[in-house]
Design a protein around this motif. Sequence first.
Motif, PDB file in Angstrom:
ATOM      1  N   GLU A  15     -31.543  45.313  63.071  1.00 51.04           N
ATOM      2  CA  GLU A  15     -32.555  44.738  62.175  1.00 51.04           C
ATOM      3  C   GLU A  15     -33.994  45.044  62.577  1.00 51.04           C
ATOM      4  OE1 GLU A  15     -31.764  40.549  62.338  1.00 51.04           O
ATOM      5  OE2 GLU A  15     -32.868  40.307  64.219  1.00 51.04           O
ATOM      6  N   ARG A  16     -34.185  45.867  63.621  1.00 52.91           N
ATOM      7  CA  ARG A  16     -35.528  46.207  64.079  1.00 52.91           C
ATOM      8  C   ARG A  16     -35.736  47.713  64.030  1.00 52.91           C
ATOM      9  NH1 ARG A  16     -35.638  42.141  69.375  1.00 52.91           N
ATOM     10  NH2 ARG A  16     -34.865  40.318  68.235  1.00 52.91           N
ATOM     11  N   SER A  17     -36.980  48.110  63.747  1.00 53.97           N
ATOM     12  CA  SER A  17     -37.267  49.524  63.570  1.00 53.97           C
ATOM     13  C   SER A  17     -37.426  50.275  64.879  1.00 53.97           C
ATOM     14  CB  SER A  17     -38.552  49.700  62.739  1.00 53.97           C
ATOM     15  OG  SER A  17     -38.375  49.146  61.453  1.00 53.97           O
ATOM     16  N   TYR A  27     -48.222  46.180  51.553  1.00 54.27           N
ATOM     17  CA  TYR A  27     -47.707  45.086  52.372  1.00 54.27           C
ATOM     18  C   TYR A  27     -48.843  44.314  53.032  1.00 54.27           C
ATOM     19  CZ  TYR A  27     -43.528  48.022  52.017  1.00 54.27           C
ATOM     20  OH  TYR A  27     -42.499  48.786  51.551  1.00 54.27           O
ATOM     21  N   LEU A  49     -41.106  43.732  58.041  1.00 56.45           N
ATOM     22  CA  LEU A  49     -40.537  45.037  57.736  1.00 56.45           C
ATOM     23  C   LEU A  49     -40.024  45.722  59.001  1.00 56.45           C
ATOM     24  CD1 LEU A  49     -40.442  46.596  54.958  1.00 56.45           C
ATOM     25  CD2 LEU A  49     -42.321  47.988  55.859  1.00 56.45           C
ATOM     26  N   GLU A  78     -36.179  43.300  58.870  1.00 56.30           N
ATOM     27  CA  GLU A  78     -35.766  44.149  57.754  1.00 56.30           C
ATOM     28  C   GLU A  78     -35.865  45.628  58.103  1.00 56.30           C
ATOM     29  OE1 GLU A  78     -38.101  43.022  54.383  1.00 56.30           O
ATOM     30  OE2 GLU A  78     -37.128  41.056  54.173  1.00 56.30           O
ATOM     31  N   GLY A  79     -35.920  45.920  59.389  1.00 57.58           N
ATOM     32  CA  GLY A  79     -36.009  47.301  59.834  1.00 57.58           C
ATOM     33  C   GLY A  79     -34.668  47.838  60.277  1.00 57.58           C
ATOM     34  N   PHE A 127     -30.642  47.767  58.858  1.00 61.99           N
ATOM     35  CA  PHE A 127     -30.773  46.979  57.630  1.00 61.99           C
ATOM     36  C   PHE A 127     -31.586  47.732  56.581  1.00 61.99           C
ATOM     37  CE2 PHE A 127     -32.949  44.001  54.858  1.00 61.99           C
ATOM     38  CZ  PHE A 127     -31.922  43.158  54.449  1.00 61.99           C
ATOM     39  N   SER A 128     -32.638  48.420  57.003  1.00 61.38           N
ATOM     40  CA  SER A 128     -33.499  49.117  56.048  1.00 61.38           C
ATOM     41  C   SER A 128     -32.767  50.260  55.351  1.00 61.38           C
ATOM     42  CB  SER A 128     -34.749  49.654  56.754  1.00 61.38           C
ATOM     43  OG  SER A 128     -34.432  50.742  57.610  1.00 61.38           O
ATOM     44  N   TYR A 129     -31.767  50.813  56.019  1.00 60.03           N
ATOM     45  CA  TYR A 129     -31.012  51.925  55.438  1.00 60.03           C
ATOM     46  C   TYR A 129     -29.807  51.462  54.624  1.00 60.03           C
ATOM     47  CZ  TYR A 129     -33.601  55.110  58.524  1.00 60.03           C
ATOM     48  OH  TYR A 129     -34.593  55.827  59.155  1.00 60.03           O
ATOM     49  N   GLY A 162     -28.870  47.840  54.097  1.00 56.41           N
ATOM     50  CA  GLY A 162     -28.895  46.504  53.499  1.00 56.41           C
ATOM     51  C   GLY A 162     -28.065  45.480  54.237  1.00 56.41           C
TER      52      GLY A 162
END
Length: 359
Positions: free
Chosen positions: A210-212, A229, A237, A241-242, A245-247, A249
Amino acid sequence: MKILVINPGSTSTKIGVFDNQVKYFEQVLRHSRDELAHFDNVTDQYEFRKQTIVDALMQSGIALYELDAIACRGGACKPIPGGTYLIDEQLCHDQANNPIQHPSSLAALIGFDLAKELGIKAYFTDSPMTYELSELASFSGHREIKRHGRFHALNARAVAQAYAQQRNKHYSELNLIVCHMGGGITISLHQQGRAVDVTDAIAEGPMTPERSGRLPARDLIDLCFSGQYSHSEMKKLLQGEGGVFSYLGTADMRDVETAAQGGNDEAQLVLDAMIYQIAKEVGAMAPVVNGQVDGVILTGGIAYSQYVTTELGKRVGYIADVAIYPGEMELEALAAGVLQVCNQEQVAKCYGENLTASV
């Protein structure tokens, strides 16, 4: 010695009671998103979570007055060296007012309050704000920014010590790379008992469920100033939501792996990309000790995945032997830290006295 352990997470609170080193009670108290939704911030959950803990102990027949000490998960405080600390009012103030709102900070607030009521003491061990970076590792690349060095210190050090003990060595004799893989992923280099370099849990390292993680800086700047944003939305983000998850969902790696095994090519590619990034970060730690690495340890919830650990082993096994310690040893590590203090095997540190040690 009877020790209560408190370890809050995002939607649950783990508690355990130990008689010396023997855990005879453990329970995970689940908190629905609806229950937590009406709290404006994490600190506001304090009374709710405290009462939930007290109720669970009473329902299980555990008398609070029989407790000798309370062990709490460390939270978002100012940077300090690792070790076991006595919880005091200054720590509680710093955690309650820290801009980083993380459920782990509730442990000290709850533990300190319960300890005062019971006439005992509360402690925390190896906070995620543990800072032991070497001087060279503290450089970010720009004078205005210093690396934070936040990592999963509690579990990382616990598995490193277990690894050493099982090999009849002392933790302070070895150079170990520990890769903690959960909702956050951190890689830490432990050089003879000190975590001299780590990937920051929030702003660096590989992408996580969940982290970028580390992003291309110029592209990130452009996104920040795109007008799409707000400041808070950008932080969400990157953390929440990174990453995976960002790829896809979802941040549940079990679902991702199941989808990949079922022939979902995108899920397979994203899973392999995360493994690839983790392996790169593990490899980047080896030069810190001139390649003299005694072991690579894979731990955390994702280490239960045979696919992930096997693929990582292929990529990093050339560095040193790879050991797998799936899950977390947090309750046990917290209890052990407090027990050592109670048995006078070590002296609890004072939070205020150690703040300058990492500046």
